[in-house]
Motif scaffolding. Sequence first.
Motif, short mmCIF file in Angstrom:
data_model
loop_
_atom_site.label_atom_id
_atom_site.label_comp_id
_atom_site.label_asym_id
_atom_site.label_seq_id
_atom_site.Cartn_x
_atom_site.Cartn_y
_atom_site.Cartn_z
N ILE A 10 1.54 12.50 -11.26
CA ILE A 10 2.93 12.11 -11.05
C ILE A 10 3.09 11.06 -9.95
N GLU A 11 2.19 11.05 -8.98
CA GLU A 11 2.35 10.12 -7.87
C GLU A 11 2.33 8.66 -8.34
N CYS A 12 1.43 8.37 -9.27
CA CYS A 12 1.32 6.98 -9.72
C CYS A 12 2.57 6.56 -10.50
N SER A 13 3.09 7.49 -11.28
CA SER A 13 4.31 7.18 -12.03
C SER A 13 5.46 6.92 -11.06
N ALA A 14 5.56 7.79 -10.06
CA ALA A 14 6.68 7.68 -9.14
C ALA A 14 6.59 6.44 -8.25
N TRP A 74 0.90 -1.15 0.00
CA TRP A 74 0.00 0.00 0.00
C TRP A 74 0.93 1.20 0.00
N CYS A 75 0.73 2.15 -0.88
CA CYS A 75 1.62 3.31 -0.84
C CYS A 75 0.83 4.60 -0.91
N LYS A 76 1.30 5.56 -0.12
CA LYS A 76 0.60 6.84 -0.04
C LYS A 76 1.38 7.92 -0.78
N ALA A 77 0.67 8.76 -1.44
CA ALA A 77 1.29 9.84 -2.21
C ALA A 77 2.16 10.73 -1.32
#
Length: 500
Positions: A222-226, A123-126
């Motif tokens: 950009i968050e999803c790309s990163a 699980w990752c948060k922006a």
Amino acid sequence: MAELRLYNTLARRKQRFEPLEAGRAGIYTCGPTVYSHQHLGNLRTYVFADLLGRALRWFGFQVRHVINITDVGHLTDDADAGEDKMELAARGAGLSISEIADKWTRIFKQDLKKLRVLEPAVWCKATEHVPEQVRMIAELEEKGFTYRAEDGIYFDVSKDPNYGELARLDLETQRSQERIASAGAKRHPADFALWKFSPGEGPRRQMEWESPWGRGFPGWHIECSAMSTRYLGSSFDIHTGGIDHVPVHHTNEIAQSENALGVRPWVRVWMHAGWLMLDGGKLSKSAGGAPTLDDLIAAGIEPEAFRYFALGAHYRQQAHLTEDGLRRAQRSWRRLCRHLEVWGGARAVPGGAAAAPRSAEAELCRQRFAAALADDLNAPRALAAVWQTVRSDSLADAEKAALLTDFDQVLGLGLEAVVGIEPDESSSTGDSGPVIVFGAEVAPEQREGIRELIRERESARRGRDWQRADAIRDRLAEDGFALEDRSDQTVVRRAETGRA
RNA sequence: GGCGCCGUAGCCAAGUGGUAAGGCACGGGCCUGCAAAGCCCUGAUCCCCGGUUCGAAUCCGGGCGGCGCCUCCA
């Protein structure tokens, strides 16, 4: 085993699934922005992503699934204007943004758990990956894909000849329409923000970070790309999301990633779930009235019944949520549970189903099921295969139980988990047999009372005192319990709610 | 205005060139002290018109009807 084929939005057709690395599959699923409840339409998309992950596992792949939580920053308007939804929600509730995010993240995860969506590997948060985002933006800047406008750093779509490939966008048309729409700071209407500057005036944002371009916050895409890059590498197998993400979000993700990372294709397979409609209209948060999972539970529909409902239509199809449809799904799902409950005993037979040789018929059933799944996760067809298994004349109960248990690894309907079989240990004679309670839990003291009544009724029946026996049955019915007299025992279960 | 999807039995829903999966409901039957649960049986030529083909629900054209996207959205 059938060859797994998946519909790839990029190619607009089904393709054989060929992972980057044999036997492994990396999946990134666009998660929610946690500023309010996820409605059933949102949840359908995650059931789809879960079906994908489960199917891949069932076909023998080692799956690494990543789901993000967007807990910052995107705006109410994709013209990169408008207000920040998180900030808005926080102000409305009188809470901090992180409190808002935590609250809705927790509820979202609970919903997924109720729906038996498997926990992703990551699980990752922006907000916890801003440095990665900044780094990627800097990379794009270095390569000349960005420009600075008054309110932020933008991606220049004209620099990317492949821009819009996923959605088959026509940039010229967009530009011509731009004359009608408001101009704004962007050079091209499709340009999108990578970094937004904090406003110099007005209320200060709760969430902002320092960056090479000044204090501000990252653009939405950009968050999803990163994050996908961090957890799945610079290229990976499958990216999922709702159909709405095709023209903007995913299109922009591709532009950023391919140009920053220098890979193409960045993602091999793009998969998108269709909308869930309500009363002929789209479920939308802003319109209100979009039902949640808790609304369903309150109406007596189990989460698994909703899951069955979701599996009842192909994931790419626009599906329609209706009360009738949900009730029908609920009945079907409960029947499957009941079948497995009855056959469950068969597995205790010496040798057990696992040890039993698989019959030709069982093999056929499994092949039908596998073929349906392999054909772009055709869950409706897979369910048909399940029912053909259930109704088969030639399969032994133990085989059916084994097959359904196996199929449920993919379907995730909790077919056996919902059943609790409790031997009536308090009965020395064992006369009343086991008491089986279906579904929701029953308080221990109530449980004992029910057992007592059943014993009483059993002796009445033995004395052919039908009136008394029926009176007891009626009384239990009033309390919400239904009886089934089987040849060797009486089974009690929670009466079905609603019309079911 | 541009783009796209859909229209299959009462309802939901697969099938996308070779004579229509499955579920729910309805009706009939079996089982049951009666029920419940379960089991068995029963139903459609695929919106309309035209075309391509030996053959179409499935391909093409034209209608009619429903819906979505083009603004945030799963």
